[in-house]
Enzyme design. Structure first.
Site, PDB file in Angstrom:
ATOM      1  N   GLY A  43       0.785  -1.228   0.000  1.00 25.20           N
ATOM      2  CA  GLY A  43       0.000   0.000   0.000  1.00 25.20           C
ATOM      3  C   GLY A  43       0.818   1.280   0.000  1.00 25.20           C
ATOM      4  CE1 TYR A  73       0.807   5.287 -11.432  1.00 27.16           C
ATOM      5  CE2 TYR A  73       1.834   4.059 -13.211  1.00 27.16           C
ATOM      6  CZ  TYR A  73       1.936   4.878 -12.104  1.00 27.16           C
ATOM      7  OH  TYR A  73       3.163   5.286 -11.670  1.00 27.16           O
TER       8      TYR A  73
END
Length: 154
Positions: A100, A136
């Site tokens: 993360g 992305y």
């Protein structure tokens, strides 16, 4: 514990280490030629041309700090859109991927772009870098197949 903060001059040596790690990952280990002094001056001199966020791991037991990743950007001007953030590199050291950290850095960039009223964020990703492309895609990224990247050495 991981914190995200703005990069400082003292971080440059570690950032350059991570840049070299990225170059190896991108199959271009000999392409990093920038000197540490030039890198520092470009980010922290009288007229900085880049800014960055770092993701730092802080060990509560011994207060050790270790930069595990960074996101470096500069301001790009579009005659159609105005000032935009250009993300030059988003790097998380290989051992820390999947925890993360990239998300924390990307969210810091988004907040910075909003705060500075940029019209958007632009960047490049290698077409074979599936982990990055998949990351992305989580942000409704527009992948542009029309433009060809160009550069010349001077």
């Amino acid at each position: 514990m991981i914190i995200v903060r703005k990069a400082e001059r003292k971080d440059c040596k570690r950032l350059l280490e991570l840049i070299k790690e990225l170059a190896v990952y991108e199959k271009a280990p000999d392409e990093v030629t920038v000197a540490l002094e030039h890198f520092e001056e470009s980010g922290f001199g009288e007229k900085p041309v880049w800014w960055a966020f770092v993701a730092e791991e802080i060990n509560d037991t011994d207060k050790n700090k270790n930069i595990l990743g960074f996101a470096l950007y500069y301001i790009r001007y579009s005659t159609w859109k105005g000032q935009r953030m250009y993300l030059e590199d988003l790097v998380v050291t290989e051992a820390a991927r999947g925890k993360g950290i990239g998300k924390l850095l990307f969210h810091a960039l988004i907040a910075e772009a909003k705060e500075k009223n940029f019209s958007g964020i632009a960047w490049q990703v290698l077409n074979w870098n599936e982990p990055a492309i998949n990351f992305y895609k989580k942000y409704n990224t527009i992948f542009d197949p029309e433009w060809i990247n160009c550069s010349i050495p001077v």
